[in-house]
Every structure is written in C-alpha cells, then in structure tokens.
Design a protein around this motif. Structure first.
Motif, mmCIF file in Angstrom:
data_model
loop_
_atom_site.group_PDB
_atom_site.id
_atom_site.type_symbol
_atom_site.label_atom_id
_atom_site.label_comp_id
_atom_site.label_asym_id
_atom_site.label_seq_id
_atom_site.Cartn_x
_atom_site.Cartn_y
_atom_site.Cartn_z
ATOM 1 N N LYS A 176 0.846 -1.205 0.000
ATOM 2 C CA LYS A 176 0.000 0.000 0.000
ATOM 3 C C LYS A 176 0.878 1.250 0.000
ATOM 4 O O LYS A 176 0.592 2.221 -0.699
ATOM 5 C CB LYS A 176 -0.900 -0.004 1.239
ATOM 6 N N ARG A 177 1.968 1.191 0.782
ATOM 7 C CA ARG A 177 2.888 2.334 0.847
ATOM 8 C C ARG A 177 3.718 2.456 -0.429
ATOM 9 O O ARG A 177 3.974 3.558 -0.905
ATOM 10 C CB ARG A 177 3.835 2.188 2.044
ATOM 11 N N ASN A 178 4.139 1.306 -0.936
ATOM 12 C CA ASN A 178 5.025 1.296 -2.109
ATOM 13 C C ASN A 178 4.517 0.260 -3.109
ATOM 14 O O ASN A 178 4.992 -0.878 -3.128
ATOM 15 C CB ASN A 178 6.460 0.975 -1.673
ATOM 16 N N PRO A 179 3.531 0.633 -3.935
ATOM 17 C CA PRO A 179 2.899 -0.333 -4.857
ATOM 18 C C PRO A 179 3.905 -1.030 -5.760
ATOM 19 O O PRO A 179 4.856 -0.418 -6.251
ATOM 20 C CB PRO A 179 1.940 0.544 -5.679
ATOM 21 N N LYS A 180 3.681 -2.307 -5.968
ATOM 22 C CA LYS A 180 4.552 -3.126 -6.800
ATOM 23 C C LYS A 180 4.518 -2.672 -8.251
ATOM 24 O O LYS A 180 3.450 -2.478 -8.829
ATOM 25 C CB LYS A 180 4.097 -4.591 -6.707
ATOM 26 N N GLN A 181 5.706 -2.491 -8.828
ATOM 27 C CA GLN A 181 5.834 -2.192 -10.252
ATOM 28 C C GLN A 181 6.349 -3.453 -10.940
ATOM 29 O O GLN A 181 7.519 -3.809 -10.795
ATOM 30 C CB GLN A 181 6.785 -1.020 -10.478
ATOM 31 N N TRP A 182 5.478 -4.131 -11.664
ATOM 32 C CA TRP A 182 5.851 -5.414 -12.246
ATOM 33 C C TRP A 182 6.763 -5.244 -13.448
ATOM 34 O O TRP A 182 6.585 -4.339 -14.261
ATOM 35 C CB TRP A 182 4.601 -6.186 -12.664
ATOM 36 N N ASP A 183 7.732 -6.143 -13.554
ATOM 37 C CA ASP A 183 8.605 -6.231 -14.713
ATOM 38 C C ASP A 183 8.096 -7.377 -15.588
ATOM 39 O O ASP A 183 7.731 -8.435 -15.077
ATOM 40 C CB ASP A 183 10.037 -6.508 -14.259
ATOM 41 N N ILE A 184 8.081 -7.169 -16.890
ATOM 42 C CA ILE A 184 7.479 -8.157 -17.785
ATOM 43 C C ILE A 184 8.164 -9.521 -17.696
ATOM 44 O O ILE A 184 7.505 -10.567 -17.743
ATOM 45 C CB ILE A 184 7.461 -7.642 -19.248
ATOM 46 N N ASN A 185 9.476 -9.530 -17.533
ATOM 47 C CA ASN A 185 10.192 -10.808 -17.426
ATOM 48 C C ASN A 185 9.827 -11.538 -16.134
ATOM 49 O O ASN A 185 9.717 -12.766 -16.120
ATOM 50 C CB ASN A 185 11.704 -10.569 -17.501
ATOM 51 N N GLU A 186 9.639 -10.774 -15.071
ATOM 52 C CA GLU A 186 9.224 -11.341 -13.786
ATOM 53 C C GLU A 186 7.851 -11.993 -13.914
ATOM 54 O O GLU A 186 7.610 -13.101 -13.412
ATOM 55 C CB GLU A 186 9.198 -10.231 -12.736
ATOM 56 N N VAL A 187 6.943 -11.309 -14.611
ATOM 57 C CA VAL A 187 5.581 -11.831 -14.787
ATOM 58 C C VAL A 187 5.600 -13.090 -15.654
ATOM 59 O O VAL A 187 4.887 -14.055 -15.381
ATOM 60 C CB VAL A 187 4.658 -10.758 -15.397
ATOM 61 N N LEU A 188 6.423 -13.085 -16.692
ATOM 62 C CA LEU A 188 6.534 -14.259 -17.559
ATOM 63 C C LEU A 188 7.070 -15.470 -16.790
ATOM 64 O O LEU A 188 6.652 -16.602 -17.022
ATOM 65 C CB LEU A 188 7.424 -13.956 -18.760
ATOM 66 N N GLU A 189 7.980 -15.225 -15.860
ATOM 67 C CA GLU A 189 8.506 -16.308 -15.022
ATOM 68 C C GLU A 189 7.391 -16.895 -14.150
ATOM 69 O O GLU A 189 7.302 -18.115 -13.963
ATOM 70 C CB GLU A 189 9.642 -15.789 -14.138
ATOM 71 N N ILE A 190 6.545 -16.017 -13.606
ATOM 72 C CA ILE A 190 5.423 -16.471 -12.777
ATOM 73 C C ILE A 190 4.442 -17.284 -13.621
ATOM 74 O O ILE A 190 3.944 -18.328 -13.192
ATOM 75 C CB ILE A 190 4.712 -15.268 -12.120
ATOM 76 N N LYS A 191 4.197 -16.805 -14.831
ATOM 77 C CA LYS A 191 3.301 -17.539 -15.735
ATOM 78 C C LYS A 191 3.830 -18.946 -16.003
ATOM 79 O O LYS A 191 3.089 -19.930 -15.926
ATOM 80 C CB LYS A 191 3.160 -16.764 -17.049
ATOM 81 N N ASN A 192 5.112 -19.040 -16.314
ATOM 82 C CA ASN A 192 5.722 -20.347 -16.576
ATOM 83 C C ASN A 192 5.670 -21.240 -15.345
ATOM 84 O O ASN A 192 5.413 -22.447 -15.444
ATOM 85 C CB ASN A 192 7.183 -20.165 -17.022
ATOM 86 N N LYS A 193 5.892 -20.641 -14.186
ATOM 87 C CA LYS A 193 5.862 -21.396 -12.930
ATOM 88 C C LYS A 193 4.499 -22.054 -12.714
ATOM 89 O O LYS A 193 4.415 -23.250 -12.392
ATOM 90 C CB LYS A 193 6.171 -20.451 -11.763
ATOM 91 N N TYR A 194 3.423 -21.295 -12.935
ATOM 92 C CA TYR A 194 2.089 -21.837 -12.677
ATOM 93 C C TYR A 194 1.589 -22.729 -13.808
ATOM 94 O O TYR A 194 0.743 -23.596 -13.583
ATOM 95 C CB TYR A 194 1.111 -20.718 -12.330
ATOM 96 N N GLN A 195 2.122 -22.553 -14.989
ATOM 97 C CA GLN A 195 1.816 -23.516 -16.050
ATOM 98 C C GLN A 195 2.377 -24.887 -15.713
ATOM 99 O O GLN A 195 1.734 -25.926 -15.948
ATOM 100 C CB GLN A 195 2.367 -23.017 -17.392
ATOM 101 N N LEU A 196 3.572 -24.894 -15.124
ATOM 102 C CA LEU A 196 4.184 -26.156 -14.682
ATOM 103 C C LEU A 196 3.421 -26.758 -13.503
ATOM 104 O O LEU A 196 3.199 -27.972 -13.449
ATOM 105 C CB LEU A 196 5.651 -25.927 -14.299
ATOM 106 N N LYS A 197 3.015 -25.882 -12.573
ATOM 107 C CA LYS A 197 2.269 -26.382 -11.395
ATOM 108 C C LYS A 197 0.910 -26.960 -11.791
ATOM 109 O O LYS A 197 0.435 -27.917 -11.171
ATOM 110 C CB LYS A 197 2.103 -25.243 -10.361
#
Length: 201
Positions: A176-197
C-alpha cells in the motif's frame, strides 16, 4: 578555398606513418585516398584505440534507441501479460481449492467458483500472485458481495495459519505504501511457474 596537396606524412599520434604521396584529404597528416590513414587505424596501437572509440561512439546511440524501443514495447505488452498470467494463476487456485469450502462463507463451492483475493488486485498489485492471498470463493461472494472481506479475513486464518496471515497483512501494508511495479520478465517467469504447477496437479 581549394585544399592544397601535401605529402602523406603522419603527424602527432600517427608520426612515423605515411607513403609520401601528395594528397588532398588528410587526417593526422595521412592521406585518406592512398589508404595510409586506414592502415594506421587498423595496424597501430594508437590507431586501434581511436577506431574502437569511434565504434563505441557510433554504436551507443543505436543501442540506446533499441533499448528505448524494447522498453516501450514491454510497457505496452505488460498489461496483456499480466492478464494472461492472472488467468493461469487463477486456474491453479481453482484446481487447488476445488474440494474446499468457500473461503468467506464456508459453504461448498460447487463446480463453478472464482479465485478470490483477500487483498484486491486493484489496491494491492504486489499480492495478486500470492497463494496465501487467493482462495476458492463463490461467485456470489466474490463478485456481488465485493469479496466479503470481513468473513474472508476470519476464515482464511484457519486455512493458512496465524503466522502466514500476519505476514500477508504486513505485505499488504508495504504494498500500500510502495505499490509493486511489475517487470514483464518477472511476470513471464510467474506464468511459466504456474503452467508447470498446473501440469503437476
């Protein structure tokens, strides 16, 4: 004024080079047309340094432009990639919680239900892919009762434990104090992680 012909004879850093032919166009006293200047650039230590500096100077603007273009493309792609990743993540949550009761009402979920966030994506972007923050929730509770935060908060402790809930609350305060600024590569890693899960479920 017309340039005068002079002998190709190196001066300064190019001293000791030159063929002696008369030429109009010279750098460091070396004729460009007779090839002596090129020879000095390619074959002398000081010439190679000058050539390398020129390459760097010429390359830097192009690299900066390419990076700026890539960054702009990434900014435009980020919302799409976030949405795609959210779909994959939410699917994982629904499969994980398919035999559990609704996180906010305690009633059986049935066949169709949402992946409901305790701390909303809109206000707490950094928690959108936090598994402790997202649980199976009925469509009624999630969409029509705005997530039923109060009851969700009560029942989620029994699901994840007091320590994990306190950690989640702390993360929410920080986000809330410091909102997350997502990086596209970080998001793609998360996507790949949950596709595997998903494949592992």
């Amino acid at each position: 004024m017309k340039a005068k012909k002079k002998k190709c004879k190196g001066t300064g850093n190019a001293k000791g080079y030159g063929c002696g032919k008369e030429t109009y166009h010279r750098v460091y006293g070396l004729g460009k047309m007779c090839g002596c200047y090129s020879d000095w650039l390619l074959n002398s230590p000081l010439g190679r340094i000058k050539l390398e500096k020129a390459k760097i100077k010429a390359t830097k603007p192009r690299l900066e432009l390419e990076k700026a273009i890539k960054d702009d493309k990434d900014r435009k792609r980020l919302p799409v990639v976030l949405a795609q990743t959210q779909i994959v993540f939410n699917k994982y949550i629904r499969l994980r919680d398919k035999n559990k009761p609704c996180i906010s009402s305690g009633f059986p979920l049935g066949n169709y239900f949402d992946a409901g966030h305790l701390f909303s994506v809109k206000q707490y972007s950094g928690l959108r892919f936090n598994e402790n923050n997202v649980h199976g929730q009925s469509i009624q509770q999630n969409r029509h009762e705005y997530g039923n935060f109060e009851d969700y908060l009560i029942l989620v402790e029994g699901r994840i434990g007091k320590d994990a809930l306190n950690e989640l609350k702390q993360l929410a305060k920080e986000d809330k104090r410091n909102p997350k600024q997502w990086d596209i590569n970080e998001v793609l890693e998360i996507k790949n992680k949950y596709q595997l899960k998903l494949k592992e479920l």
